[in-house]
Scaffold this active site. Sequence first.
Site, PDB file in Angstrom:
ATOM      1  N   HIS A  78       0.735  -1.212  -0.024  1.00 17.05           N
ATOM      2  CA  HIS A  78      -0.073   0.145  -0.087  1.00 17.05           C
ATOM      3  C   HIS A  78       0.765   1.425  -0.059  1.00 17.05           C
ATOM      4  CE1 HIS A  78      -3.297  -2.768   2.083  1.00 17.05           C
ATOM      5  NE2 HIS A  78      -2.837  -3.001   0.911  1.00 17.05           N
ATOM      6  N   HIS A 235      -9.391  -2.251  -4.709  1.00 15.44           N
ATOM      7  CA  HIS A 235      -8.203  -2.739  -3.940  1.00 15.44           C
ATOM      8  C   HIS A 235      -7.314  -3.595  -4.510  1.00 15.44           C
ATOM      9  CE1 HIS A 235      -5.933  -2.564  -0.284  1.00 15.44           C
ATOM     10  NE2 HIS A 235      -5.692  -3.859  -0.438  1.00 15.44           N
ATOM     11  N   ASP A 239      -3.301  -2.937  -5.042  1.00 13.88           N
ATOM     12  CA  ASP A 239      -2.334  -3.740  -4.606  1.00 13.88           C
ATOM     13  C   ASP A 239      -1.449  -4.282  -5.867  1.00 13.88           C
ATOM     14  OD1 ASP A 239      -3.076  -4.405  -1.926  1.00 13.88           O
ATOM     15  OD2 ASP A 239      -4.137  -5.813  -2.398  1.00 13.88           O
ATOM     16  N   HIS A 262      -0.769 -11.217  -4.870  1.00 18.78           N
ATOM     17  CA  HIS A 262       0.579 -10.834  -4.831  1.00 18.78           C
ATOM     18  C   HIS A 262       1.516 -11.616  -5.399  1.00 18.78           C
ATOM     19  CE1 HIS A 262      -1.032  -7.370  -2.332  1.00 18.78           C
ATOM     20  NE2 HIS A 262      -1.554  -8.437  -1.335  1.00 18.78           N
TER      21      HIS A 262
HETATM   22 ZN   LIG Z   1      -3.934  -4.675  -0.271  1.00 18.95          ZN
END
Ligand SMILES: [Zn+2]
Length: 306
Positions: A78, A235, A239, A262
């Site tokens: 973030h 969101h 990311d 991720h």
């Molecule tokens: Zn996040």
Amino acid sequence: MQTTLKSSVTFIGVGLHSGAPVEMTVHAASAGHGIWFRRSDVTAVDAMVPARWDAVNPTPLCTKIENADGTVVSTIEHIMAALVGCGVSNALIEINGAEVPIMDGSSAEFVRGLLGKGVLTLSYDGWALRILKTVEVQTDTGWARFEPARSLSIDFAIDFEDAAIGSQSKSLNMANGTFVRELCNSRTFCRNSDVEAMYAQGLAKGGTLENAVVVDGDRVLSPGGLRHSDEAVRHKMLDALGDLSLAGAPILGRYTGARAGHTMTNALLRALFADPTAYEIVECDASINANLPGAGVTRSEIPAAH
Ligand SMILES: [Zn+2]
């Protein structure tokens, strides 16, 4: 042009997964420095950790970087998204713990802090990474892909059982402050049914209904509800921007993620850098600079506090 911050800015909070109190200060750095973390609580071994794709130690639920001495910083995505989204290309981030503070679960407080100090243009040309051909990675659950494009765009699709999230997809060109206007205040989210499992793994110790959107079926448990009807996919795009910034230079290309996370975005960067014919490093001319994510972002676009 390369950039840094006009002056240092400090953020105080707790780690989402560790629950540990932490203080983090983003300092200015010179051209060519890039983004590095320095663990001020680590003295016996190397405390410097580069915010770079090849320092990522793949782990579920967050992005963790680690140096050769085993010094780690986790949940960096973030603040990384905020830096690239505000157009800050050089910074030294001093932190007195192993996990970046979660703040309100989004990048908004980081963006407010960075833009509040202001971005300083340095008299050195910058470099960008141009995608030359399609690169894709996939697993049983999702996939992620790069394709050539003039500037960075992010397409994302998610699909959750809980009706409060459901199927969401969004596509945005990241040029000229889109991140600050469209994505930066979208919070991390989870399913109530996953909370106990995370606790059992020693995760989410700092999680609250204030710093994460928790959903249960068709209900949003967090007070105040959603900031955007499609806050979850926004969101995931936040990311993705943070994880893509670990390429070390702005990406000129289209990123598409479908049920990606991720680990998959990092795997995509590794696949890209494994194929020297898939990209080229280009000097940023005026037209490239004008289309970078942080180009033209000013204090007037500082997002309102919730
Ligand atoms: Zn996040």
